[in-house]
Design a protein around this motif. Structure first.
Motif, short mmCIF file in Angstrom:
data_model
loop_
_atom_site.label_atom_id
_atom_site.label_comp_id
_atom_site.label_asym_id
_atom_site.label_seq_id
_atom_site.Cartn_x
_atom_site.Cartn_y
_atom_site.Cartn_z
N VAL A 128 0.86 -1.20 0.00
CA VAL A 128 0.00 0.00 0.00
C VAL A 128 0.89 1.24 0.00
CG1 VAL A 128 -1.71 1.29 1.34
CG2 VAL A 128 -1.88 -1.19 1.16
N GLU A 130 -0.79 4.50 -0.37
CA GLU A 130 -1.65 5.64 0.01
C GLU A 130 -2.96 5.10 0.57
OE1 GLU A 130 -2.42 8.27 -3.33
OE2 GLU A 130 -4.25 8.99 -2.36
N GLY A 131 -3.47 5.74 1.62
CA GLY A 131 -4.79 5.39 2.14
C GLY A 131 -4.75 4.21 3.10
N LYS A 132 -5.91 3.59 3.27
CA LYS A 132 -6.10 2.57 4.30
C LYS A 132 -6.92 1.43 3.69
CE LYS A 132 -7.44 2.97 9.16
NZ LYS A 132 -8.31 3.75 10.04
N THR A 150 -1.65 0.50 5.82
CA THR A 150 -1.47 1.90 5.40
C THR A 150 -0.14 2.00 4.66
OG1 THR A 150 -0.53 2.37 7.56
CG2 THR A 150 -2.85 2.89 7.28
N ALA A 151 0.19 3.21 4.20
CA ALA A 151 1.35 3.40 3.31
C ALA A 151 2.61 2.75 3.85
CB ALA A 151 1.57 4.88 3.08
N GLN A 153 3.14 -0.50 4.04
CA GLN A 153 2.93 -1.84 4.62
C GLN A 153 2.60 -2.86 3.53
OE1 GLN A 153 0.00 -0.86 7.71
NE2 GLN A 153 1.71 -0.66 9.16
N ASN A 167 -11.28 -0.44 0.47
CA ASN A 167 -10.81 0.85 0.98
C ASN A 167 -11.64 1.23 2.21
OD1 ASN A 167 -9.95 3.42 1.46
ND2 ASN A 167 -10.48 4.24 -0.56
N GLY A 169 -10.56 3.67 4.32
CA GLY A 169 -10.17 5.02 4.73
C GLY A 169 -11.19 6.05 4.26
N ALA A 173 -7.33 5.36 -2.01
CA ALA A 173 -6.24 4.46 -1.60
C ALA A 173 -5.56 3.94 -2.86
CB ALA A 173 -6.78 3.31 -0.77
#
Ligand code: GLV
Ligand code: MN
Length: 228
Positions: A128, A130-132, A150-151, A153, A167, A169, A173
């Protein structure tokens, strides 16, 4: 005579041992076969049908063949589930032929989902940026393994197992998936079961899901939007 028989048995045991040793590495080998030359840029237009693609004439291969700039810009077209998927496989990037690798970029709008699917030919490593994202996969023991990433990971998805990303978040994402196959393939579970051609007959599905035909018909009427 008895000597002859035991000689044959010993011979057989030696052969079986040899064959099982030769076979072992093959059986645990779930990625594409290794290359037999430095490169084999795919000739996607060749009429020759082989496992993979025939090579473009190496005399005509240049540095440009090993270069792909299709990820420079983010995608703008999102599917019904609010996802934009860009595949960088052998079809998009013929230099990957025989190299046993490929990748996807997946963009999600808020609430977007890459629905449950499998890759028949590859392990997937998901990063990842960006985002969650809620990422999960289900083992053959029906255990759900999951994480909210998250970013920066990474989650790994073993080959052939059902997995998804959602997504969770507030914003967009973005993630990149890396595969140990030039052509991982994808089969989405919902369209495979409810929007195949021809359709799987209702009795198969009513029995499998232990529900009545009305429910199966309702899902079938909605599943076609999931076909990529
Ligand atoms: C994600 O699971 C992907 O296959 O791109
Ligand atoms: Mn996947």
């Amino acid at each position: 005579m008895q000597n002859m028989a035991s000689y044959n048995v010993i011979h057989l045991v030696i052969w079986l041992t040899f064959l099982s040793l030769v076979q072992l590495p093959m059986r645990s080998h779930c990625a594409d076969p290794g290359p037999l030359q430095d490169f084999c840029v795919a000739d996607l237009n060749s009429p020759v049908l082989v496992n993979g693609f025939p090579c473009k004439n190496p005399a005509n291969v240049t540095s440009n063949d090993f270069f792909f700039d299709g990820l420079q810009k983010l995608g703008t077209v999102f599917d019904a589930l609010n996802v934009n998927l860009t595949e960088v496989d052998v079809f998009a990037f013929p230099a990957l032929n025989t190299l046993g690798m490929s990748m996807n970029r997946v963009q999600f709008h808020p609430g977007g989902e890459n629905p449950p699917h499998i890759h028949p030919r590859a392990t997937e490593l998901s990063l990842v940026t960006e985002g969650k994202l809620f990422v999960g996969w289900v083992s053959t023991a029906y255990t759900l393994n999951w994480k909210i990433l998250t970013a920066g990971q990474v989650f790994v998805i073993p080959p052939g197992l059902v997995h998804f990303q959602l997504n969770v978040g507030k914003g967009n994402a973005l993630f990149y998936a890396f595969f140990n196959s030039q052509n991982p393939g994808i089969s989405k579970i919902a369209p495979a079961l409810f929007a195949s051609t021809p359709l799987i007959p209702d009795p198969v599905l009513t029995t499998a899901f232990n529900v009545n035909k009305t429910i199966i018909d309702l899902i079938k009427s909605r599943a076609s939007v999931l076909i990529p």
